[in-house]
Write a protein that holds these residues in place. Structure first.
Motif, PDB file in Angstrom:
ATOM      1  N   TYR A  22       0.792  -1.229   0.000  1.00  0.00           N
ATOM      2  CA  TYR A  22       0.000   0.000   0.000  1.00  0.00           C
ATOM      3  C   TYR A  22       0.825   1.280   0.000  1.00  0.00           C
ATOM      4  O   TYR A  22       0.270   2.366  -0.158  1.00  0.00           O
ATOM      5  CB  TYR A  22      -0.913   0.017   1.232  1.00  0.00           C
ATOM      6  N   ILE A  23       2.131   1.205   0.196  1.00  0.00           N
ATOM      7  CA  ILE A  23       2.913   2.420   0.411  1.00  0.00           C
ATOM      8  C   ILE A  23       2.885   3.367  -0.787  1.00  0.00           C
ATOM      9  O   ILE A  23       2.791   4.595  -0.621  1.00  0.00           O
ATOM     10  CB  ILE A  23       4.367   2.088   0.820  1.00  0.00           C
ATOM     11  N   MET A  24       2.946   2.840  -1.993  1.00  0.00           N
ATOM     12  CA  MET A  24       2.994   3.711  -3.162  1.00  0.00           C
ATOM     13  C   MET A  24       1.692   4.483  -3.333  1.00  0.00           C
ATOM     14  O   MET A  24       1.691   5.689  -3.622  1.00  0.00           O
ATOM     15  CB  MET A  24       3.316   2.896  -4.410  1.00  0.00           C
ATOM     16  N   ASP A  25       0.561   3.811  -3.138  1.00  0.00           N
ATOM     17  CA  ASP A  25      -0.728   4.493  -3.227  1.00  0.00           C
ATOM     18  C   ASP A  25      -0.908   5.471  -2.068  1.00  0.00           C
ATOM     19  O   ASP A  25      -1.452   6.560  -2.255  1.00  0.00           O
ATOM     20  CB  ASP A  25      -1.872   3.478  -3.229  1.00  0.00           C
TER      21      ASP A  25
ATOM     22  N   ALA B 270       1.108   8.546  -3.164  1.00  0.00           N
ATOM     23  CA  ALA B 270       0.606   9.243  -4.350  1.00  0.00           C
ATOM     24  C   ALA B 270      -0.768   9.859  -4.121  1.00  0.00           C
ATOM     25  O   ALA B 270      -1.057  10.961  -4.608  1.00  0.00           O
ATOM     26  CB  ALA B 270       0.560   8.288  -5.541  1.00  0.00           C
ATOM     27  N   GLU B 271      -1.620   9.172  -3.374  1.00  0.00           N
ATOM     28  CA  GLU B 271      -2.976   9.669  -3.159  1.00  0.00           C
ATOM     29  C   GLU B 271      -3.042  10.752  -2.096  1.00  0.00           C
ATOM     30  O   GLU B 271      -4.115  11.317  -1.851  1.00  0.00           O
ATOM     31  CB  GLU B 271      -3.904   8.500  -2.819  1.00  0.00           C
ATOM     32  N   ASN B 272      -1.924  11.032  -1.460  1.00  0.00           N
ATOM     33  CA  ASN B 272      -1.901  12.067  -0.432  1.00  0.00           C
ATOM     34  C   ASN B 272      -0.892  13.164  -0.744  1.00  0.00           C
ATOM     35  O   ASN B 272      -0.405  13.848   0.156  1.00  0.00           O
ATOM     36  CB  ASN B 272      -1.611  11.440   0.932  1.00  0.00           C
ATOM     37  N   GLY B 273      -0.584  13.321  -2.036  1.00  0.00           N
ATOM     38  CA  GLY B 273       0.231  14.440  -2.466  1.00  0.00           C
ATOM     39  C   GLY B 273       1.725  14.210  -2.504  1.00  0.00           C
ATOM     40  O   GLY B 273       2.491  15.163  -2.668  1.00  0.00           O
TER      41      GLY B 273
ATOM     42  N   ALA C 187       3.442  11.857  -4.644  1.00  0.00           N
ATOM     43  CA  ALA C 187       3.788  10.976  -5.760  1.00  0.00           C
ATOM     44  C   ALA C 187       5.279  11.048  -6.059  1.00  0.00           C
ATOM     45  O   ALA C 187       5.886  10.054  -6.481  1.00  0.00           O
ATOM     46  CB  ALA C 187       2.982  11.338  -6.998  1.00  0.00           C
ATOM     47  N   ASP C 188       5.887  12.212  -5.848  1.00  0.00           N
ATOM     48  CA  ASP C 188       7.319  12.354  -6.106  1.00  0.00           C
ATOM     49  C   ASP C 188       8.143  11.441  -5.209  1.00  0.00           C
ATOM     50  O   ASP C 188       9.152  10.871  -5.643  1.00  0.00           O
ATOM     51  CB  ASP C 188       7.757  13.807  -5.919  1.00  0.00           C
ATOM     52  N   VAL C 189       7.693  11.258  -3.966  1.00  0.00           N
ATOM     53  CA  VAL C 189       8.394  10.363  -3.041  1.00  0.00           C
ATOM     54  C   VAL C 189       8.206   8.913  -3.480  1.00  0.00           C
ATOM     55  O   VAL C 189       9.129   8.105  -3.405  1.00  0.00           O
ATOM     56  CB  VAL C 189       7.903  10.565  -1.594  1.00  0.00           C
ATOM     57  N   ALA C 190       6.996   8.586  -3.963  1.00  0.00           N
ATOM     58  CA  ALA C 190       6.747   7.232  -4.471  1.00  0.00           C
ATOM     59  C   ALA C 190       7.656   6.939  -5.659  1.00  0.00           C
ATOM     60  O   ALA C 190       8.255   5.851  -5.747  1.00  0.00           O
ATOM     61  CB  ALA C 190       5.282   7.077  -4.873  1.00  0.00           C
ATOM     62  N   TYR C 191       7.794   7.884  -6.576  1.00  0.00           N
ATOM     63  CA  TYR C 191       8.692   7.700  -7.713  1.00  0.00           C
ATOM     64  C   TYR C 191      10.138   7.525  -7.247  1.00  0.00           C
ATOM     65  O   TYR C 191      10.902   6.750  -7.836  1.00  0.00           O
ATOM     66  CB  TYR C 191       8.591   8.890  -8.670  1.00  0.00           C
ATOM     67  N   THR C 192      10.513   8.240  -6.197  1.00  0.00           N
ATOM     68  CA  THR C 192      11.863   8.094  -5.664  1.00  0.00           C
ATOM     69  C   THR C 192      12.098   6.670  -5.162  1.00  0.00           C
ATOM     70  O   THR C 192      13.168   6.085  -5.393  1.00  0.00           O
ATOM     71  CB  THR C 192      12.104   9.100  -4.523  1.00  0.00           C
ATOM     72  N   LEU C 193      11.099   6.090  -4.500  1.00  0.00           N
ATOM     73  CA  LEU C 193      11.214   4.696  -4.061  1.00  0.00           C
ATOM     74  C   LEU C 193      11.309   3.767  -5.262  1.00  0.00           C
ATOM     75  O   LEU C 193      12.090   2.813  -5.267  1.00  0.00           O
ATOM     76  CB  LEU C 193      10.016   4.306  -3.199  1.00  0.00           C
ATOM     77  N   LEU C 194      10.502   4.039  -6.284  1.00  0.00           N
ATOM     78  CA  LEU C 194      10.508   3.195  -7.482  1.00  0.00           C
ATOM     79  C   LEU C 194      11.868   3.206  -8.162  1.00  0.00           C
ATOM     80  O   LEU C 194      12.339   2.172  -8.645  1.00  0.00           O
ATOM     81  CB  LEU C 194       9.447   3.693  -8.462  1.00  0.00           C
ATOM     82  N   LEU C 195      12.512   4.354  -8.186  1.00  0.00           N
ATOM     83  CA  LEU C 195      13.767   4.528  -8.912  1.00  0.00           C
ATOM     84  C   LEU C 195      15.000   4.296  -8.048  1.00  0.00           C
ATOM     85  O   LEU C 195      16.126   4.346  -8.559  1.00  0.00           O
ATOM     86  CB  LEU C 195      13.819   5.942  -9.521  1.00  0.00           C
ATOM     87  N   GLN C 196      14.796   4.022  -6.772  1.00  0.00           N
ATOM     88  CA  GLN C 196      15.920   3.753  -5.877  1.00  0.00           C
ATOM     89  C   GLN C 196      16.656   2.477  -6.311  1.00  0.00           C
ATOM     90  O   GLN C 196      16.021   1.464  -6.627  1.00  0.00           O
ATOM     91  CB  GLN C 196      15.406   3.593  -4.442  1.00  0.00           C
TER      92      GLN C 196
END
Length: 252
Positions: A135-138, A141-144, A146-155
């Motif tokens: 659930y962490i990515m949603d 992203a759903e709470n403003g 999304a940039d942090v979620a992308y950072t996790l994705l690209l880590q």
């Protein structure tokens, strides 16, 4: 919480150096995460009861019993796991993720900001297991955030999805540390290298990066919501999904 990473190497056990496990939230050899079991259980009781309420209403059933279960569980969650400052008494990424994802955060903007700060303080790295990772990515992203979620994705550093890719993975691992940086294995008895545990990120890629989502009020993709959230660190995104009503494509 069962464990608190803090600054105490002794809390990690197993004779390992603290620096070896920076980023994980439990001790070497542990089969349990750091988040309080009963906090998670109460959150899931709320979540499960409210799913039954939605399903029951769609079917025209009496759901008053499950509404009461959800109401009582929500009150108990706040009473037991929310401190006087309004924050959770168990300060882990997973605890805040679940509270946000299940809609039980008394102050969602404050919780989301705290989650984002915890990620940044952890070197822009994920610190969740089976439950939180789903659930962490949603939640971000759903709470403003999304940039942090992308950072996790690209880590690419451990622990991360791309860490395993850089170690040769072509499927999702069961553990972030299934294969450690020194080439040793986390465990030989429970260490699948083809396991969906952390594969929920793929759903986020379709639902948020490409923005393809079903409409809960018109399920089965009768209505389709296209709401992508792009990020300048990627040149493009393209996705397609076969639904019962045909092929859906989205891209940017």
């Amino acid at each position: 919480c069962v464990y608190n990473r803090g600054d105490n190497p002794e809390a990690w056990g197993g004779g390992k150096q603290y620096s070896d496990w920076l980023g994980l939230d439990a001790a070497e050899g542990s089969y349990r995460g750091a988040t309080n079991d009963l906090l998670l259980g109460t959150a899931y009781l709320i979540y499960s009861a409210e799913i039954v309420v939605k399903a029951g209403r769609a079917l025209g059933r009496d759901v008053s019993r499950y509404e009461e279960i959800a109401r009582i569980a929500r009150a108990k969650f706040t009473e037991t796991y929310v401190g006087e400052d309004g924050m959770l008494t168990c300060d882990t990424q997973t605890a805040y993720v679940v509270a946000l994802a299940f809609g039980i955060a008394p102050n969602a903007p404050k919780y989301a900001a705290h989650l984002a700060e915890k990620i940044k303080a952890n070197g822009n790295k994920i610190q969740t297991g089976f439950i939180g990772t789903a659930y962490i990515m949603d939640a971000l992203a759903e709470n403003g955030y999304a940039d942090v979620a992308y950072t996790l994705l690209l880590q690419t550093e451990f622990p991360s999805w791309l860490y395993s890719v850089r170690r040769g993975a072509t499927t999702i691992w069961e553990h972030w540390d299934g294969l450690k940086p020194d080439g040793s294995m986390w465990s030989k008895d429970m260490n699948s290298f083809n396991h969906y545990a952390y594969g929920a990120v793929a759903g986020w890629m379709y639902g948020t990066m490409a923005g393809i989502r079903p409409d809960e009020n018109a399920p089965g993709y009768e209505n389709i919501l296209i709401r992508p959230i792009p990020d300048a660190r990627l040149d493009f995104v393209e996705a397609s999904l076969e639904t019962r009503r045909g092929l859906v494509k989205s891209g940017w």
